[in-house]
Design an enzyme around this catalytic site. Structure first.
Site, PDB file in Angstrom:
ATOM      1  N   LYS A 162       0.832  -1.208   0.000  1.00 16.05           N
ATOM      2  CA  LYS A 162       0.000   0.000   0.000  1.00 16.05           C
ATOM      3  C   LYS A 162       0.864   1.254   0.000  1.00 16.05           C
ATOM      4  CE  LYS A 162      -3.795   0.185   2.473  1.00 16.05           C
ATOM      5  NZ  LYS A 162      -4.760   0.346   3.598  1.00 16.05           N
ATOM      6  N   GLU A 221      10.464  -5.459   3.478  1.00 20.14           N
ATOM      7  CA  GLU A 221      10.647  -6.775   2.862  1.00 20.14           C
ATOM      8  C   GLU A 221      10.201  -6.760   1.407  1.00 20.14           C
ATOM      9  OE1 GLU A 221       9.562  -7.478   7.258  1.00 20.14           O
ATOM     10  OE2 GLU A 221       8.964  -6.139   5.637  1.00 20.14           O
ATOM     11  N   GLY A 246      -4.797  -4.758   5.675  1.00 22.52           N
ATOM     12  CA  GLY A 246      -3.972  -5.715   4.942  1.00 22.52           C
ATOM     13  C   GLY A 246      -4.474  -7.137   5.015  1.00 22.52           C
ATOM     14  N   ARG A 247      -4.837  -7.578   6.214  1.00 20.70           N
ATOM     15  CA  ARG A 247      -5.261  -8.980   6.372  1.00 20.70           C
ATOM     16  C   ARG A 247      -6.688  -9.209   5.885  1.00 20.70           C
ATOM     17  NH1 ARG A 247      -4.311  -6.416  11.001  1.00 20.70           N
ATOM     18  NH2 ARG A 247      -5.913  -6.183  12.611  1.00 20.70           N
ATOM     19  N   GLU A 299      -3.255 -11.229  14.682  1.00 17.22           N
ATOM     20  CA  GLU A 299      -2.956  -9.821  14.473  1.00 17.22           C
ATOM     21  C   GLU A 299      -4.167  -8.959  14.816  1.00 17.22           C
ATOM     22  OE1 GLU A 299       0.067  -8.332  11.384  1.00 17.22           O
ATOM     23  OE2 GLU A 299      -1.870  -7.854  10.453  1.00 17.22           O
ATOM     24  N   HIS A 323      -0.280 -37.198  12.263  1.00 15.84           N
ATOM     25  CA  HIS A 323       1.008 -37.864  12.468  1.00 15.84           C
ATOM     26  C   HIS A 323       2.079 -36.876  12.906  1.00 15.84           C
ATOM     27  CE1 HIS A 323      -0.326 -41.732  10.720  1.00 15.84           C
ATOM     28  NE2 HIS A 323      -1.159 -40.945  10.047  1.00 15.84           N
ATOM     29  N   LYS A 353      10.046  -3.681  13.830  1.00 20.35           N
ATOM     30  CA  LYS A 353      10.511  -2.993  12.628  1.00 20.35           C
ATOM     31  C   LYS A 353      11.459  -1.848  12.988  1.00 20.35           C
ATOM     32  CE  LYS A 353       6.294  -3.692   9.874  1.00 20.35           C
ATOM     33  NZ  LYS A 353       5.203  -2.961   9.179  1.00 20.35           N
TER      34      LYS A 353
END
Length: 549
Positions: free
Chosen positions: A207, A213, A268-269, A354, A385, A513
């Site tokens: 955005k 990153e 964002g999410r 979050e 398993h 950050k």
């Protein structure tokens, strides 16, 4: 009675009921109530929810519904859907629901119709998708763009990759998608070694167009493109941006017509429904992307219209509140019995943790309640398993959501019948368990020596009484996937309302950050540089690293 006293009374009543149930097993609740399975389940938007295998009574459920009313949940649901600025710490509306509302209704925020804004940008995006698919948008050398690399992180990555994986049977033949998120260069390098620059389209999803990153990976992808026959002029053919920072996008070399935006009311999410879903539409086509939105909208309408006592997201949320706050269960497992949903646990990990991983309420006061649980999971039957040992016999109880489809997207022999048998068996085993007496009887029937029975039997006991929900759909399709995602979005919101936290900010990601930006120069400059001292442990770790770099 004052509002605060009423709230305390609601929680006190719930605690009294939990104490009454302490010695009552879940199976006893079924034995005492022939209609429990029927009444503790419901259908909506193509999904079926059975929450009857929780350690919760009818009275407790009524008390939870009363608590929801006390928290003014109906009004807050309406506020969410109508564009009120419910994200108070950032002074924003929360309108991901407007992104999938194609009904023609208006949702006004900041003087503009969010649904109309979403429609215009979605139409631009899907026109671009159509151009790529029909060969009107091609690479710089005229070759079709058949490979997509989505470069993002968090919500700009987890949602798109989860959906693309889930809808694998709907992939358009000849198309490939890669998703790069980690700043670890190996993530990008692993993708680049499989690419042909002439046929690759890079999507840079940020955005602000400043996410460390994402922009590190984007610039490295640009360097690779230029080093492998690409030109600066060709960047406009091979790179698109999902961003609101037009100046930064243009400086990168991406054209305005290849830039797709979204708004501050899209978190964002919660953004896969927006232009962040470009990689989804490119891989499965516009029609399937719209079907995904329609499935979510169907759940939105159910959430809007259904009474609380018949509202699937509300009931799933309230059962979760009961498990978290009354049963003191701190961990919740997402267990999809569908290989194509293998990325769903990671997606919901971000969506839930979050959103509700908060310890301060909207009032500014420290929460007196436990809030969001730890979320983890794995696709069944692989998880059986791996960690189900702890689910069945561990000292800590973990609540679970089992998710599956009645029909497979790829029928192969009796695979799906065996998958469904395991899906049904696991929540039954968690609830029923196996007593010491039953274990001893079984060992005796097998002819095991009595002395061995006494030594072995305790290790084969299952306490049972461990809660779970089961969510089923007829088939995993774009529509049912959309409904499933929206179900969890709304569940998370409801729990945030009950806990009094803001489910739509994420200040907790900022400090790391900030400190990383302070440490970075220490990894890229000489030891003698003048920097403020850090804590002794970090200084020691830096020294160890720098002596080996």
């Amino acid at each position: 009675m004052a509002k605060e006293e009423s709230g305390k009374a609601s929680w006190d009543a719930l605690r009294d009921e939990q104490e009454r149930l302490a010695d009552v097993a879940i199976v006893e609740l079924f034995n005492d109530d022939n209609e429990r399975a029927r009444d503790f389940s419901l259908e909506a938007a193509g999904l079926y929810l059975d929450y009857s295998k929780n350690h919760i009574s009818r009275l407790a459920l009524q008390q939870l519904l009363a608590l929801a009313q006390h928290c003014e949940l109906p009004a807050k649901i309406e506020g969410l859907l109508q564009g009120e600025r419910i994200n108070r710490t950032e002074d924003r509306a929360v309108l991901h629901t407007a992104l999938r509302d194609r009904s023609g209704r208006q949702v006004i925020t900041d003087g503009e119709d969010a649904c109309a804004l979403a429609t215009r940008e979605r139409d631009r995006m899907l026109a671009f998708v159509d151009d790529v698919h029909r060969g009107r948008r091609v690479g710089a050398t005229g070759k079709p763009l058949t490979t997509v690399v989505n470069i993002g992180i968090g919500g700009s990555d987890l949602g798109p990759v989860m959906v693309v994986e889930a809808l694998r049977p709907y992939w358009i033949d000849g198309r490939r998608s890669f998703f790069v998120s980690n700043v670890d260069g190996q993530h990008l390098a692993d993708a680049l070694e499989q690419l042909d620059g002439e046929t690759t389209l890079f999507i840079v999803a940020s955005k602000t167009f400043t996410t460390q990153e994402t922009m590190t990976n984007a610039h490295s992808a640009l360097d690779w493109f230029l080093a492998n026959g690409g030109t600066h002029e060709g960047v406009q053919n091979h790179f698109v941006a999902l961003s609101t920072n037009a100046a930064a996008v243009q400086a990168f070399g991406i054209a305005p017509e290849s830039t797709f935006g979204f708004w501050d009311w899209v978190g964002g999410r919660y953004s896969l429904w927006s232009s962040i879903g470009l990689s989804i539409a490119l891989q499965v086509g516009a029609a399937n992307f719209l079907a995904l939105l329609d499935g979510a909208f169907a759940m939105d309408e159910h959430f809007r219209e259904a009474q609380l006592a018949q509202n699937m997201p509300v009931l799933l949320a309230l059962v979760g509140v009961w498990n978290r706050n009354l049963e003191d269960i701190a961990v919740h497992a997402i267990l999809p019995y569908d290989q194509h949903l293998h990325r769903l646990p990671a997606y919901l990990q971000q969506a839930d943790m979050e959103s509700n991983g908060k310890s301060v309420c909207l009032s500014g006061q420290w929460s007196s309640l436990h809030t969001g649980p730890v979320i983890f999971g794995e696709a069944g039957t692989n998880g059986q398993h791996a960690f189900y040992q702890l689910l069945h016999q561990g000292t800590d109880v973990v609540s679970c959501d089992f998710i599956g489809a009645v029909n497979s997207q790829s029928e192969l022999g009796d695979h799906h019948a065996k998958l469904l048998a395991n899906l049904l068996a696991q929540p039954r085993a968690l609830m029923c368990g196996k007593s010491l007496e039953v274990v001893k009887e079984e060992l005796a029937t097998e002819g095991v020596d009595p002395a061995v029975i006494d030594a072995l039997a305790p290790h084969k006991v299952f306490d049972g009484n461990r809660p779970s929900n089961t969510i089923l759909m007829e088939r995993l399709t774009p529509e049912t996937l959309g409904a499933l995602i929206a179900l969890y979005e709304h569940k998370i919101f409801v729990q945030g309302v009950i806990w009094g936290v803001n489910s739509f900010d994420q200040w907790g990601v900022e400090l790391g950050k900030q400190l990383a930006s302070e440490i970075l120069p220490r990894l890229t400059s000489s030891k003698g540089s003048d920097y403020p001292a850090l804590d002794p442990s970090t200084e020691q770790l830096l020294d160890w690293i720098n002596r080996r770099r």
